[in-house]
Write a protein that holds these residues in place. Structure first.
Motif, PDB file in Angstrom:
ATOM      1  N   THR A 166       0.855  -1.193   0.000  1.00  0.00           N
ATOM      2  CA  THR A 166       0.000   0.000   0.000  1.00  0.00           C
ATOM      3  C   THR A 166       0.891   1.244   0.000  1.00  0.00           C
ATOM      4  N   GLU A 167       0.271   2.375  -0.173  1.00  0.00           N
ATOM      5  CA  GLU A 167       1.023   3.632  -0.117  1.00  0.00           C
ATOM      6  C   GLU A 167       1.672   3.814   1.251  1.00  0.00           C
ATOM      7  N   PHE A 168       0.949   3.420   2.314  1.00  0.00           N
ATOM      8  CA  PHE A 168       1.514   3.524   3.654  1.00  0.00           C
ATOM      9  C   PHE A 168       2.692   2.580   3.827  1.00  0.00           C
ATOM     10  N   ASP A 169       2.586   1.352   3.296  1.00  0.00           N
ATOM     11  CA  ASP A 169       3.706   0.413   3.348  1.00  0.00           C
ATOM     12  C   ASP A 169       4.948   1.027   2.705  1.00  0.00           C
ATOM     13  N   ARG A 170       4.754   1.675   1.565  1.00  0.00           N
ATOM     14  CA  ARG A 170       5.898   2.256   0.857  1.00  0.00           C
ATOM     15  C   ARG A 170       6.506   3.409   1.651  1.00  0.00           C
ATOM     16  N   SER A 171       5.659   4.166   2.335  1.00  0.00           N
ATOM     17  CA  SER A 171       6.197   5.275   3.127  1.00  0.00           C
ATOM     18  C   SER A 171       7.040   4.749   4.291  1.00  0.00           C
ATOM     19  N   LEU A 172       6.624   3.604   4.858  1.00  0.00           N
ATOM     20  CA  LEU A 172       7.434   2.983   5.905  1.00  0.00           C
ATOM     21  C   LEU A 172       8.759   2.494   5.329  1.00  0.00           C
ATOM     22  N   LEU A 173       8.685   1.809   4.212  1.00  0.00           N
ATOM     23  CA  LEU A 173       9.872   1.228   3.598  1.00  0.00           C
ATOM     24  C   LEU A 173      10.842   2.293   3.111  1.00  0.00           C
ATOM     25  N   GLY A 175      11.394   5.084   4.571  1.00  0.00           N
ATOM     26  CA  GLY A 175      11.937   5.819   5.709  1.00  0.00           C
ATOM     27  C   GLY A 175      11.194   7.103   6.022  1.00  0.00           C
ATOM     28  N   LYS A 176      10.056   7.337   5.384  1.00  0.00           N
ATOM     29  CA  LYS A 176       9.331   8.589   5.623  1.00  0.00           C
ATOM     30  C   LYS A 176       8.690   8.635   7.003  1.00  0.00           C
ATOM     31  N   GLN A 177       8.525   7.454   7.649  1.00  0.00           N
ATOM     32  CA  GLN A 177       7.951   7.384   8.988  1.00  0.00           C
ATOM     33  C   GLN A 177       9.029   7.262  10.070  1.00  0.00           C
ATOM     34  N   LYS A 179      13.418   5.931  11.046  1.00  0.00           N
ATOM     35  CA  LYS A 179      14.395   4.861  10.877  1.00  0.00           C
ATOM     36  C   LYS A 179      13.891   3.534  11.446  1.00  0.00           C
ATOM     37  N   ALA A 180      13.310   3.542  12.654  1.00  0.00           N
ATOM     38  CA  ALA A 180      12.883   2.292  13.280  1.00  0.00           C
ATOM     39  C   ALA A 180      11.793   1.583  12.475  1.00  0.00           C
ATOM     40  N   PRO A 181      10.708   2.273  12.090  1.00  0.00           N
ATOM     41  CA  PRO A 181       9.713   1.574  11.284  1.00  0.00           C
ATOM     42  C   PRO A 181      10.224   1.166   9.903  1.00  0.00           C
ATOM     43  N   GLN A 182      11.205   1.904   9.366  1.00  0.00           N
ATOM     44  CA  GLN A 182      11.798   1.503   8.091  1.00  0.00           C
ATOM     45  C   GLN A 182      12.506   0.149   8.235  1.00  0.00           C
ATOM     46  N   MET A 183      13.355   0.042   9.273  1.00  0.00           N
ATOM     47  CA  MET A 183      14.039  -1.227   9.511  1.00  0.00           C
ATOM     48  C   MET A 183      13.031  -2.334   9.781  1.00  0.00           C
ATOM     49  N   ALA A 184      11.995  -2.022  10.573  1.00  0.00           N
ATOM     50  CA  ALA A 184      10.984  -3.020  10.901  1.00  0.00           C
ATOM     51  C   ALA A 184      10.274  -3.510   9.650  1.00  0.00           C
ATOM     52  N   MET A 185       9.927  -2.596   8.755  1.00  0.00           N
ATOM     53  CA  MET A 185       9.251  -2.987   7.523  1.00  0.00           C
ATOM     54  C   MET A 185      10.162  -3.833   6.637  1.00  0.00           C
ATOM     55  N   GLN A 186      11.444  -3.522   6.611  1.00  0.00           N
ATOM     56  CA  GLN A 186      12.375  -4.340   5.838  1.00  0.00           C
ATOM     57  C   GLN A 186      12.348  -5.788   6.324  1.00  0.00           C
ATOM     58  N   ILE A 187      12.355  -5.981   7.640  1.00  0.00           N
ATOM     59  CA  ILE A 187      12.337  -7.335   8.195  1.00  0.00           C
ATOM     60  C   ILE A 187      10.991  -8.007   7.934  1.00  0.00           C
ATOM     61  N   VAL A 188       9.900  -7.272   8.110  1.00  0.00           N
ATOM     62  CA  VAL A 188       8.572  -7.839   7.845  1.00  0.00           C
ATOM     63  C   VAL A 188       8.492  -8.330   6.401  1.00  0.00           C
ATOM     64  N   LEU A 189       9.001  -7.533   5.469  1.00  0.00           N
ATOM     65  CA  LEU A 189       8.906  -7.915   4.058  1.00  0.00           C
ATOM     66  C   LEU A 189       9.848  -9.059   3.709  1.00  0.00           C
ATOM     67  N   ARG A 190      11.044  -9.082   4.302  1.00  0.00           N
ATOM     68  CA  ARG A 190      11.942 -10.219   4.079  1.00  0.00           C
ATOM     69  C   ARG A 190      11.271 -11.517   4.517  1.00  0.00           C
ATOM     70  N   MET A 191      10.635 -11.479   5.688  1.00  0.00           N
ATOM     71  CA  MET A 191       9.959 -12.676   6.184  1.00  0.00           C
ATOM     72  C   MET A 191       8.738 -13.007   5.337  1.00  0.00           C
ATOM     73  N   ALA A 192       8.005 -11.991   4.894  1.00  0.00           N
ATOM     74  CA  ALA A 192       6.834 -12.242   4.058  1.00  0.00           C
ATOM     75  C   ALA A 192       7.219 -12.967   2.773  1.00  0.00           C
ATOM     76  N   GLU A 193       8.335 -12.564   2.182  1.00  0.00           N
ATOM     77  CA  GLU A 193       8.791 -13.215   0.957  1.00  0.00           C
ATOM     78  C   GLU A 193       9.208 -14.658   1.222  1.00  0.00           C
ATOM     79  N   LEU A 194       9.912 -14.895   2.343  1.00  0.00           N
ATOM     80  CA  LEU A 194      10.309 -16.252   2.685  1.00  0.00           C
ATOM     81  C   LEU A 194       9.088 -17.135   2.940  1.00  0.00           C
ATOM     82  N   GLN A 195       8.039 -16.548   3.508  1.00  0.00           N
ATOM     83  CA  GLN A 195       6.820 -17.299   3.813  1.00  0.00           C
ATOM     84  C   GLN A 195       5.930 -17.499   2.594  1.00  0.00           C
TER      85      GLN A 195
END
Length: 592
Positions: A166-173, A175-177, A179-195
């Motif tokens: 979503t647009e909000f997901d991209r803003s997190l990724l 870094g617009k929200q 540094k912490a949520p950017q890093m968190a979103m990177q990990i969430v997406l890495r795991m989502a792809e593995l799953q």
């Protein structure tokens, strides 16, 4: 020349390594099963008990048990005691996540390779292994060639390429929200792809297991998030931490543990989490409703939320839990989906006499081992009408031996009131029939103690409920424990105050019990357990499994009534429950 077998699989974490092969056909919980400081396997029920992982290629079917396994593996990577590589029969999110966080925080990694069940069976009896990307070569002897693992650069994070954002997901990724949520979103997406997820979903609440102190790396991770300005986006509760934050000095806990463990709890509260400190968040007023999409870690809580409450969560690894809490977004996969909540195993239980409360944790422990990663549907319990405390005890023990995040009990749990609703139409689901003699074997496995004298009675794993306090007060009224026995109960602060207001605590303290909040028996050690103590007694199947490895004591497992009687006498009766005694007669036809 050594004979070799070449196999290929799915690389979950890329890399290259070689080493002596350490093989087991039983899943391993890194939390409670591996010492995070030394890498020794301390699960005394596991075939690898006593082995050290450092530098070896560890081959196990999958992880199991606690969500904190990711934190333990991250500690091992950071302190140099990790295996050289992990080879799995089934993809394991908990262990994979530990490696991903180690990459991010410590810039260290190890290969993780999933090869499937059929190929995994070919590893038995092999001596040496070599992992390179998606390739695995095993040898019956150590090869004499000059192969060296090539340096594998850590991956450039291009997370999200395969996920609908979503647009909000991209803003997190982006870094617009922050540094912490950017890093968190990177990990969430890495795991989502593995799953294998294709999109994310909104969650309504989180329960964080990463607040358990496994070593310096766990504190460093949390404090880094705080420095980056992390704030949770959904209501968030905290699991039991490693000490009673208000009383650890009074209880004699060393500052080397008390200070960083307490600081870790503070770090997560600085991110906006509530001061709950309980492994039983389903006992809080904030417990989720049926169908609610949540992110919970802590294995027993996950199983209870899915199975008893009908909420929807995966068995989230430590650190992925806080990453989802910081973004409010989770992969749409697994038990979040209707199709992934169906039973994959039918379990039939025998006709039983009147049961006591020791039955349910024993049955959960046994069925968890049968189920592995499969969701079971248990048949035959409806006439016994297990209560919420029974289901709590069943689920905690089930989560100890199983990798599955959910169980169904026909006619009892909400999604299986009509058992047909949790079965795929026309699906051929395998059936396991349990006999009393099978439960007797599991009873003996949990009862590791060989002496009758008991030094410590351990209650509250998971944390005690208000109804358990009421039951205990009835058993304790007008009695007093033996002066040489410690009887200690762990619970959450909220339930303690409820029990105090109901008058239960005054009776229990008059009996001589010790009340401990904030932490749990999986983190308690000396001096709450006296250094001279050799034998424990518990009514928890979970703790009976973990205690020999965690605290090095033998264990009697039994009912709550037997626990109180033993606290008064300091001696275990050794009696089998009435409902289990027929198994002994069947085992020994000539019985005097």
């Amino acid at each position: 020349m050594p004979r070799s077998i070449a196999l290929t699989g799915r690389s979950l974490i890329s890399g290259a390594a070689q080493g002596a092969l350490l093989f087991a056909d039983v899943g391993l919980s890194f939390w409670g099963g591996v010492d995070p400081c030394t890498g020794e396997v301390i699960d005394r029920h596991h075939p690898l008990s006593g082995e050290h992982l450092a530098g070896r290629i560890l081959a196990i079917p999958s992880g199991r048990g606690s969500c904190t396994g990711s934190s333990v593996l991250m500690e091992l990577i950071s302190n140099g005691h990790a295996p050289a590589a992990l080879v799995l029969a089934e993809a394991d999110e908990i262990l994979t996540l530990g490696v991903l966080v180690a990459q991010l925080i410590f810039e260290r990694s190890l290969p993780v390779l999933c090869i499937g069940k059929e190929a995994f069976a070919a590893l038995r009896g092999q001596a040496f292994a070599r992992v390179e990307g998606a390739s695995l070569v095993v040898f019956d002897h150590v090869p004499a060639d000059a192969w060296q693992a090539a340096e594998t650069p850590l991956p450039i994070n291009e997370a999200g390429a395969l996920i609908e954002l979503t647009e909000f997901d991209r803003s997190l990724l982006d870094g617009k929200q922050g540094k912490a949520p950017q890093m968190a979103m990177q990990i969430v997406l890495r795991m989502a792809e593995l799953q294998g997820a294709h999109c994310l979903l909104d969650v309504t609440q989180a329960h964080i297991d990463g607040c358990i102190y496994t070593g310096p790396a766990s504190l460093r991770f949390a404090e880094q998030l705080v420095q980056w300005g992390a704030q949770v986006r959904v209501p968030t509760t905290l699991n039991a931490i490693s000490v009673d934050q208000r009383r650890w000095r009074e209880l004699g806990v060393a500052p080397a543990l008390g200070e960083p463990a307490s600081a870790l709890g503070d770090a997560y509260m600085a991110m906006g989490a509530q001061l709950s400190f309980t492994c039983a968040p389903y006992l809080l007023d904030s417990a989720p409703k049926a169908g609610e999409q949540i992110v919970w870690a802590e294995s027993n809580a996950v199983v209870y939320a899915n199975s008893v409450l009908g909420a929807r969560t995966l068995k989230y690894p430590d650190y992925l839990d806080i990453c989802i809490a910081l973004t409010g977004r989770a992969p749409l996969i697994g038990c979040h989906l209707d199709a992934q909540r169906k039973a994959r195993l039918l379990v039939e239980i025998p006709v039983l006499a009147e049961l006591d409360d020791a039955f349910y944790p024993l049955l959960g422990y046994h069925i968890g081992a049968l189920a592995g990663s499969r969701i079971p549907l248990v048949l035959g319990l409806k006439p016994h009408q297990p209560g919420l405390d029974d289901l709590k005890a069943f689920g905690a023990a089930f989560a100890t031996t199983s990798a599955a995040p959910l169980f169904h009990i026909a006619g009892v749990t909400p999604e299986a009131l009509d058992p047909a609703q949790v079965l795929e139409p026309d699906a051929q689901v395998p059936v396991e029939t349990i006999e009393l003699k099978d439960l007797l074997l599991s009873w003996r496995e949990l009862n590791s103690a060989r002496e009758s004298h008991v030094d410590v009675v351990s209650l509250g794993n998971p944390h005690f409920s208000l109804s358990e306090f009421a039951h205990l007060a009835r058993l304790c009224r007008g009695r007093h424990k033996h002066p040489e026995v410690v009887l200690a109960i762990t619970c959450g602060r909220a339930v303690l105050e409820q029990a105090r207001a109901a008058g239960h605590i005054a009776v229990i303290e008059a009996f001589g019990a010790t009340l401990v909040t904030d932490t749990c028996w999986c983190m308690l050690g000396e001096p709450v357990i006296p250094p001279t103590a050799t034998t424990l007694m518990t009514n928890s199947g979970k703790y009976a499994h973990y205690a020999p490895g965690l605290v090095g004591r033998q264990v009697h497992f039994t009912s709550l009534t037997e626990c109180v009687d033993t606290a008064c006498s300091a001696s275990a009766s050794g009696r089998l429950p009435t409902w289990l005694q027929p198994a002994l007669l069947m085992e020994s036809p000539v019985h005097v």
